[in-house]
Write an enzyme that holds these catalytic residues in place. Sequence first.
Site, PDB file in Angstrom:
ATOM      1  N   ASN A   1      -4.291   2.966 -13.555  1.00 11.20           N
ATOM      2  CA  ASN A   1      -3.354   2.017 -12.958  1.00 11.20           C
ATOM      3  C   ASN A   1      -1.952   2.607 -12.979  1.00 11.20           C
ATOM      4  O   ASN A   1      -1.596   3.357 -13.886  1.00 11.20           O
ATOM      5  CB  ASN A   1      -3.370   0.689 -13.756  1.00 11.20           C
TER       6      ASN A   1
ATOM      7  N   GLY B   1       0.777  -1.232   0.000  1.00 13.60           N
ATOM      8  CA  GLY B   1       0.000   0.000   0.000  1.00 13.60           C
ATOM      9  C   GLY B   1       0.810   1.285   0.000  1.00 13.60           C
ATOM     10  O   GLY B   1       0.321   2.343   0.407  1.00 13.60           O
ATOM     11  N   THR B   2       2.054   1.234  -0.476  1.00 15.74           N
ATOM     12  CA  THR B   2       2.855   2.476  -0.493  1.00 15.74           C
ATOM     13  C   THR B   2       2.293   3.479  -1.487  1.00 15.74           C
ATOM     14  O   THR B   2       2.370   4.694  -1.270  1.00 15.74           O
ATOM     15  CB  THR B   2       4.331   2.191  -0.827  1.00 15.74           C
ATOM     16  N   ASN B   3       1.698   2.983  -2.572  1.00 15.96           N
ATOM     17  CA  ASN B   3       1.065   3.928  -3.520  1.00 15.96           C
ATOM     18  C   ASN B   3      -0.199   4.525  -2.913  1.00 15.96           C
ATOM     19  O   ASN B   3      -0.490   5.703  -3.110  1.00 15.96           O
ATOM     20  CB  ASN B   3       0.762   3.221  -4.853  1.00 15.96           C
TER      21      ASN B   3
ATOM     22  N   HIS C   1       1.866   1.465 -13.316  1.00 19.03           N
ATOM     23  CA  HIS C   1       2.677   0.309 -13.714  1.00 19.03           C
ATOM     24  C   HIS C   1       4.152   0.689 -13.568  1.00 19.03           C
ATOM     25  O   HIS C   1       4.544   1.783 -14.011  1.00 19.03           O
ATOM     26  CB  HIS C   1       2.365  -0.119 -15.158  1.00 19.03           C
TER      27      HIS C   1
ATOM     28  N   ILE D   1      -7.507  -9.582 -11.278  1.00 20.26           N
ATOM     29  CA  ILE D   1      -7.914  -9.202 -12.636  1.00 20.26           C
ATOM     30  C   ILE D   1      -9.086  -8.233 -12.572  1.00 20.26           C
ATOM     31  O   ILE D   1     -10.032  -8.437 -11.795  1.00 20.26           O
ATOM     32  CB  ILE D   1      -8.307 -10.472 -13.439  1.00 20.26           C
TER      33      ILE D   1
HETATM   34  C1  GRF Z   1       4.767  -1.786  -6.743  1.00 22.09           C
HETATM   35  O1  GRF Z   1       5.865  -2.395  -7.400  1.00 22.09           O
HETATM   36  C2  GRF Z   1       3.891  -1.094  -7.762  1.00 22.09           C
HETATM   37  O2  GRF Z   1       4.650  -0.612  -8.846  1.00 22.09           O
HETATM   38  C3  GRF Z   1       3.020  -2.154  -8.272  1.00 22.09           C
HETATM   39  O3  GRF Z   1       2.715  -2.927  -7.095  1.00 22.09           O
HETATM   40  C4  GRF Z   1       3.855  -2.886  -6.192  1.00 22.09           C
HETATM   41  C5  GRF Z   1       3.432  -2.678  -4.760  1.00 22.09           C
HETATM   42  O4  GRF Z   1       2.809  -1.436  -4.647  1.00 22.09           O
HETATM   43  N1  GRF Z   1       1.880  -1.593  -8.960  1.00 22.09           N
HETATM   44  P1  GRF Z   1       2.182  -0.934  -3.228  1.00 22.09           P
HETATM   45  O5  GRF Z   1       3.339  -0.724  -2.279  1.00 22.09           O
HETATM   46  O6  GRF Z   1       1.255  -2.017  -2.718  1.00 22.09           O
HETATM   47  O7  GRF Z   1       1.486   0.339  -3.579  1.00 22.09           O
END
Ligand code: GRF
Length: 199
Positions: A108, A12-14, A110, A93
């Site tokens: 999304n 969940g960093t994004n 990527h 999906i």
């Molecule tokens: C990251 O590599 C992101 O690029 C991909 O999923 C991975 C984990 O992301 N989409 P997050 O830390 O769960 O947001």
Amino acid sequence: MLRVGVLVSGGGTNLQAIIDAIADKKITNAEIVTVVASNPKAYAIERAKKHNIPAIVISRKAFNSIEEHDAAVCDHMQNMDVDLIVMAGYLSIVGEQLISKFKNRIINIHPSLIPSFCGPGFYGLKVHEAALERGVKVTGATVHIVNEICDGGPILLQKAVEVERGDTPEILQRRVMEQAEWKILPEAINMIANKQEVI
Ligand code: GRF
């Protein structure tokens, strides 16, 4: 106010980058109204809870088919009156029903410069392993609209990141997240929320 639903599967960093950007007013006119995790163990759920954002788990395993799972996610997003769906590290999906009901309203992130290192099988660390294997000097991240083609929708934003000598997939993934993903995903949401990007 743009009502945002975020789909997550992992750390969940994004999602955190979006939460922080809203708090810092780098994203305006938008609020996260729901977080949907495909995996009950996703730390992203804890991040949502810490910020009093409603989070639920809709796991593929709980359904008999991809279509039924997709319908459950779609129903939830419609019930929450979501305007924009953001896939943030989401590994399930996204099916035809969700794509058609939210046409041009799903984005999304990527972790490569599409069209490189994308499509079926290219997710998470695998993307960075392929980039290092190919020997590219520059990689990065892409925010794109989700359509029926895996990683094939119109590109909204991209940001390049240098590959450095001695990079491992893990080191490169972290740099791409820090220098690109966590910047362009919030930026794309802000553009959409403020109608600078008509999608
Ligand atoms: C990251 O590599 C992101 O690029 C991909 O999923 C991975 C984990 O992301 N989409 P997050 O830390 O769960 O947001």
